[in-house]
Design an enzyme around this catalytic site. Structure first.
Site, PDB file in Angstrom:
ATOM      1  N   HIS A  79      39.500 -35.911  15.370  1.00 11.02           N
ATOM      2  CA  HIS A  79      40.189 -36.746  14.771  1.00 11.02           C
ATOM      3  C   HIS A  79      39.749 -37.388  13.444  1.00 11.02           C
ATOM      4  O   HIS A  79      40.635 -37.152  12.245  1.00 11.02           O
ATOM      5  CB  HIS A  79      40.759 -38.047  15.716  1.00 11.02           C
ATOM      6  CG  HIS A  79      41.342 -37.690  17.060  1.00 11.02           C
ATOM      7  ND1 HIS A  79      41.636 -38.402  18.065  1.00 11.02           N
ATOM      8  CD2 HIS A  79      41.833 -36.263  17.547  1.00 11.02           C
ATOM      9  CE1 HIS A  79      42.146 -37.724  18.848  1.00 11.02           C
ATOM     10  NE2 HIS A  79      42.091 -36.399  18.627  1.00 11.02           N
ATOM     11  N   HIS A 261      50.268 -33.169  17.547  1.00 14.06           N
ATOM     12  CA  HIS A 261      48.873 -33.693  17.826  1.00 14.06           C
ATOM     13  C   HIS A 261      47.865 -32.264  18.022  1.00 14.06           C
ATOM     14  O   HIS A 261      46.630 -32.185  17.385  1.00 14.06           O
ATOM     15  CB  HIS A 261      48.767 -34.489  19.053  1.00 14.06           C
ATOM     16  CG  HIS A 261      47.225 -34.847  19.409  1.00 14.06           C
ATOM     17  ND1 HIS A 261      46.627 -35.923  18.620  1.00 14.06           N
ATOM     18  CD2 HIS A 261      46.285 -34.233  19.920  1.00 14.06           C
ATOM     19  CE1 HIS A 261      45.465 -36.288  19.045  1.00 14.06           C
ATOM     20  NE2 HIS A 261      45.144 -35.028  19.905  1.00 14.06           N
ATOM     21  N   ASP A 265      44.665 -31.493  16.030  1.00 11.78           N
ATOM     22  CA  ASP A 265      43.323 -30.932  16.584  1.00 11.78           C
ATOM     23  C   ASP A 265      42.813 -29.674  15.779  1.00 11.78           C
ATOM     24  O   ASP A 265      41.616 -29.418  15.731  1.00 11.78           O
ATOM     25  CB  ASP A 265      43.487 -30.743  17.982  1.00 11.78           C
ATOM     26  CG  ASP A 265      43.249 -32.056  18.884  1.00 11.78           C
ATOM     27  OD1 ASP A 265      42.940 -32.854  18.321  1.00 11.78           O
ATOM     28  OD2 ASP A 265      43.912 -31.884  20.085  1.00 11.78           O
ATOM     29  N   HIS A 288      40.601 -26.810  22.121  1.00 10.06           N
ATOM     30  CA  HIS A 288      39.243 -27.048  21.566  1.00 10.06           C
ATOM     31  C   HIS A 288      38.478 -25.697  21.630  1.00 10.06           C
ATOM     32  O   HIS A 288      37.655 -25.184  20.703  1.00 10.06           O
ATOM     33  CB  HIS A 288      38.747 -28.304  21.956  1.00 10.06           C
ATOM     34  CG  HIS A 288      39.404 -29.563  21.631  1.00 10.06           C
ATOM     35  ND1 HIS A 288      39.543 -30.017  20.257  1.00 10.06           N
ATOM     36  CD2 HIS A 288      39.944 -30.528  22.364  1.00 10.06           C
ATOM     37  CE1 HIS A 288      40.310 -31.220  20.383  1.00 10.06           C
ATOM     38  NE2 HIS A 288      40.369 -31.536  21.295  1.00 10.06           N
ATOM     39  N   HIS A 366      11.702   0.159 -22.589  1.00  8.40           N
ATOM     40  CA  HIS A 366      12.364   0.341 -21.377  1.00  8.40           C
ATOM     41  C   HIS A 366      13.950  -0.088 -21.897  1.00  8.40           C
ATOM     42  O   HIS A 366      14.376  -1.060 -21.221  1.00  8.40           O
ATOM     43  CB  HIS A 366      11.866  -0.467 -20.068  1.00  8.40           C
ATOM     44  CG  HIS A 366      12.131  -0.092 -18.828  1.00  8.40           C
ATOM     45  ND1 HIS A 366      13.472  -0.275 -18.356  1.00  8.40           N
ATOM     46  CD2 HIS A 366      11.865   0.602 -17.773  1.00  8.40           C
ATOM     47  CE1 HIS A 366      13.611   0.266 -17.030  1.00  8.40           C
ATOM     48  NE2 HIS A 366      12.387   0.922 -16.764  1.00  8.40           N
TER      49      HIS A 366
END
Length: 465
Positions: A79, A261, A265, A288, A366
């Site tokens: 959160h 919600h 998440d 989750h 070079h």
């Protein structure tokens, strides 16, 4: 146009219980310097240990997302990370004096409101994004959970949830721009079903739940005995079931608050990728466990992309170390001091710059008709950059010498000619131990890889030689 990194203007204080452990935690959000990132500090245990908010430190996803480093745990981070992401904060220090983030009202609302109240400070460093350049998919065949990332110019998220519930039905929620987060997403509270609540009570979880920080959905009828037990656990004799099927008369803030919600998440969990995302996320039945599995997949791809992407250097700004300061660290001197500037030093990386000048001595041979910087000197310049990183870890670096013991996987991808600028980035492959340093180095010219190699070096005091 480039975006710039942000931090908060002032320290913000929060206090409250953790929903699962019930511990009381004081939390401070503090401004942080450019390129600091998002880090937690358990000030009750070790004030010097920073727990980076990345999926590399993932601990558990049992009912929430938790991190661990050196056996120090931080629980329920999603959160606060959603609020930080939703307010486009790049650099912030989060100090806590216990192991779980306060749940407050079960959403990100208080976090977002206080961040907005204290204000956001624009910083000088350019924000780096993880840009989704192709379709990336993850699917859990067992649960049907699926997360997909596709290219987009903004960070967008579509979420669909389906719990096979008559009360919830199939719900959807969308976020088309992070500017909508505070008004559309941040106030959406966590939720669970009554049978899940009963299981958590039996497992001695939700010690910090008080039914004001979570919506409890009652799918089926409940006996008076079970209802009385819940009243006893939460010490609230007024608990009942309203006509909408929610416990304790909680009124939803949105018709699709559970889906919103879950979107919150997703934002918090995908913050653990480690960089702001530019792309669209489609999440079907997210949770989750699978959110963080997807974050691991994205982070792996991001690291692969980052290794192939030139660091952003603002040449209008003065270098961190110019050539004179480099001389105070490295023993090299002209004509064998090749690195010109150090632009950035982190805990495990360094960025240096080499300006390839036509008058450099080696171009005479070079090659006279077609001057090309020898590959061996590109590697030497890379090694000198790495030497600064190693010697920056010791006191009195002038008293040490660096010796390169091995070079592996050296590749030269394109010619380096007079007028080119090589930007070197070296990153530790493993932590420096007993004076040994293993690094992966890449040199970029015009945003393309010119040279790359793995280097193993050792430092030793001059008196020991």
């Amino acid at each position: 146009m480039n975006d710039f990194q942000n931090t908060i203007k002032n320290t913000i204080n929060f206090s409250g219980v953790g929903i699962h452990t019930g511990v009381f935690t004081n939390m401070k959000l503090k401004p942080a310097k450019e390129n600091y990132g998002i880090k937690f500090i358990r000030v009750d245990k070790d004030k010097n240990l920073e727990i980076e908010a990345t999926v590399d430190n993932l601990f558990t996803t049992n009912r929430s997302t938790s991190l661990i480093k050196n056996n120090l745990e931080v629980h329920t981070v999603e959160h606060i990370l959603a609020a930080i992401t939703g307010n486009k904060i790049d650099n912030i220090k989060i100090e806590i004096d216990n192991k779980e983030i306060p749940i407050l009202d079960g959403s990100s609302l208080d976090f977002s409101e206080q961040i907005k109240k204290t204000g956001i400070k624009k910083q000088n460093a350019i924000r780096q994004y993880f840009i989704i350049s192709r379709k990336i998919s993850f699917k859990d065949e067992k649960t049907g959970s699926e997360l997909i990332a596709v290219p987009d110019s903004n960070y967008k998220i579509d979420v669909q949830i389906d719990y096979n519930s008559k009360k919830l039905g199939i719900q959807k929620a969308s976020l088309n721009n992070l500017f909508e987060f505070n008004s559309e997403i941040s106030s959406s509270r966590t939720f669970c079903f009554l049978h899940e609540l009963e299981e958590m009570i039996d497992k001695n979880l939700v010690k910090g739940g008080d039914l004001n920080n979570a919506m409890v959905i009652v799918e089926n009828s409940i006996s008076k005995t079970k209802l009385n037990k819940i009243k006893e656990v939460f010490n609230n004799p007024k608990i009942n079931i309203n006509k909408n099927g929610y416990l304790n008369n909680i009124t939803p803030r949105f018709n699709n608050e559970p889906a919103r919600h879950k979107l919150l998440d997703v934002i918090g969990d995908l913050c653990l990728v480690g960089l702001p995302i530019k792309g669209k996320i489609i999440a079907i039945k997210p949770g989750h466990k699978n959110n963080t599995k997807f974050a691991k997949k994205l982070r792996k791809i991001m690291k692969e992309q980052k290794d192939k992407t030139a660091p952003m250097v603002d040449f209008n700004k003065s270098p961190l170390y110019d050539k004179q300061k480099i001389k105070s660290i490295l023993p090299h001197r002209e004509p064998f001091l090749f690195i010109d500037e150090i632009r950035e030093i982190g805990d495990d990386y360094i960025i240096g710059v080499k300006y390839v000048r036509a008058e450099e001595e080696y171009f005479k041979g070079h090659f006279p008709s077609e001057p090309v910087m020898p590959g061996v000197l590109q590697l030497e310049t890379m090694a000198q950059t790495g030497g600064v990183l190693i010697l920056n870890t010791v006191n009195n670096p002038q008293d040490y010498l660096t010796f390169f013991m091995k070079i592996d996987n050296a590749k030269f991808k394109r010619k380096v000619i007079p007028g080119d600028t090589i930007i070197f980035k070296l990153k530790l492959i493993s932590p420096i131990r007993r004076g040994l340093c293993h690094m992966r180095g890449t040199g970029f010219v015009n945003n393309k890889i010119a040279v790359e190699a793995d280097l193993l070096a050792q430092i030793a005091p001059k008196k020991d030689l």
